[in-house]
Scaffold this active site. Sequence first.
Site, PDB file in Angstrom:
ATOM      1  N   SER A 196     -36.337 -15.602  37.055  1.00 40.57           N
ATOM      2  CA  SER A 196     -37.025 -16.463  36.084  1.00 40.57           C
ATOM      3  C   SER A 196     -37.368 -15.739  34.781  1.00 40.57           C
ATOM      4  CB  SER A 196     -38.275 -17.090  36.724  1.00 40.57           C
ATOM      5  OG  SER A 196     -37.903 -17.912  37.820  1.00 40.57           O
ATOM      6  N   GLU A 198     -34.158  -8.160  42.171  1.00 38.73           N
ATOM      7  CA  GLU A 198     -34.365  -9.599  42.050  1.00 38.73           C
ATOM      8  C   GLU A 198     -35.196 -10.080  43.236  1.00 38.73           C
ATOM      9  OE1 GLU A 198     -31.301 -11.615  39.399  1.00 38.73           O
ATOM     10  OE2 GLU A 198     -30.464 -11.598  41.395  1.00 38.73           O
ATOM     11  N   LYS A 203     -23.717 -18.706  37.606  1.00 37.59           N
ATOM     12  CA  LYS A 203     -23.587 -19.313  38.948  1.00 37.59           C
ATOM     13  C   LYS A 203     -22.501 -20.407  38.884  1.00 37.59           C
ATOM     14  CE  LYS A 203     -28.383 -18.208  39.695  1.00 37.59           C
ATOM     15  NZ  LYS A 203     -29.550 -18.339  40.547  1.00 37.59           N
ATOM     16  N   GLY A 254     -34.909 -18.594  40.171  1.00 43.63           N
ATOM     17  CA  GLY A 254     -34.792 -20.037  39.980  1.00 43.63           C
ATOM     18  C   GLY A 254     -36.064 -20.808  40.297  1.00 43.63           C
ATOM     19  N   ASN A 290     -25.904 -14.715  34.528  1.00 45.60           N
ATOM     20  CA  ASN A 290     -25.209 -15.179  35.734  1.00 45.60           C
ATOM     21  C   ASN A 290     -25.187 -16.706  35.694  1.00 45.60           C
ATOM     22  OD1 ASN A 290     -24.318 -15.820  38.281  1.00 45.60           O
ATOM     23  ND2 ASN A 290     -26.151 -15.096  39.360  1.00 45.60           N
ATOM     24  N   GLU A 324     -28.239 -15.067  46.754  1.00 49.35           N
ATOM     25  CA  GLU A 324     -27.596 -16.310  47.215  1.00 49.35           C
ATOM     26  C   GLU A 324     -26.394 -16.002  48.102  1.00 49.35           C
ATOM     27  OE1 GLU A 324     -27.167 -18.125  43.331  1.00 49.35           O
ATOM     28  OE2 GLU A 324     -29.343 -18.359  43.230  1.00 49.35           O
ATOM     29  N   HIS A 374     -25.773 -10.565  45.453  1.00 52.91           N
ATOM     30  CA  HIS A 374     -26.796 -11.501  44.951  1.00 52.91           C
ATOM     31  C   HIS A 374     -27.467 -12.158  46.156  1.00 52.91           C
ATOM     32  CE1 HIS A 374     -28.621 -14.962  43.008  1.00 52.91           C
ATOM     33  NE2 HIS A 374     -28.507 -14.309  41.866  1.00 52.91           N
TER      34      HIS A 374
END
Length: 252
Positions: A214, A169, A12, A175, A10, A99, A97
Site C-alpha cells: 500500500s 512486503e 499484476k 492491497g 507490479n 500471491e 510474491h
Amino acid sequence: MTRKPLIAGNWKMHGSLADSRKLVEALRGGVTAGARATMLLCPPYVYLSAVHEWVRGSPIVLGAQDIADKPATGAYTGEVSGQMLSDVGCSYVIVGHSERRALYGETDAVVATKLKAAQAAGLTPIACVGETLEQREAGETRSVISGQVAAIVDAAGVQALAKAVIAYEPVWAIGTGRTATPEQAQEVHAFIRGLVAARDATIAAGLSILYGGSVKGANARSLFAMADVDGGLVGGASLVAAEFLDIFRAAA
Ligand code: PEP
C-alpha cells in the site's frame, strides 16, 4: 556504499494493451535520464515485448512478475524461462510474491530455485518476503522473515544476494490500504540487513531492500526516508501514472 533507489511497479493481472500503452506514455514523460532513482515496470508476460518497445530510449527498465523454476527450456507447458524474459528485454524478475506463495503454493524452496534460475539467465531477482497478520500478531515476524531469507541464502549462497534485491512486503499491507509505518518497515529492513550481514557485511551493505504494501504518493516520502528502505515495490498505485510518478519522485 550507496544504494540507488529502485521503484518497481507490479501491474499484476491488470489492464489491457491499450491501458498499458497510455500508462507507459504518461510515465515516460516523468522520468528523466540522470534521475536519482530507477523506475522498473513489471507488466504481465504478454505485454512485456510491447512495453519494451514503448520504454525504448527512456531510463525505464523492464521486469517480469514471475519466472519458471526450470533453468533451461523444455516441456513445461505454460511456463516462461529466464532466457525468454531476457530475450524480451527484462533485466529484473519478481520471485516469491506473497500471491504466488499463497495462491499457487510456492514454497521457500521454489522461491530459491526461481532466484537461481533468474540469475542464471542474467536477470536480477527481486525476492519477496513478509509475514501475515496472524504471524505478526503472534510475534512471529522475525522468525518468519529469517526463515524466508535463510532459505534463499542456504540454497543459493550469500553471494547470490550481491546481484539480487529483497522486497519486504508484509502480507497484511498488500492491497489493503494498511501500510506499515515507516518505523515498522525500518525495523524489519534493518533486521533483514543484519541477517545478511551475519554472513557477509559487504554484501549486506550493498543490498537493496524495497518496501511493498500500500505504498502511495502520500506515504512514500516517509517510508523512503528510513535508512534501510531502498525504494518500493508498488502494486495498485503503479497503475495510476500520477500516483506512481509521485512515488518515484519521493525517491528520486
Ligand atoms: C504488491 O503487489 O507487491 C503490492 C505491494 O501491492 P499494493 O501496493 O497494491 O499493496
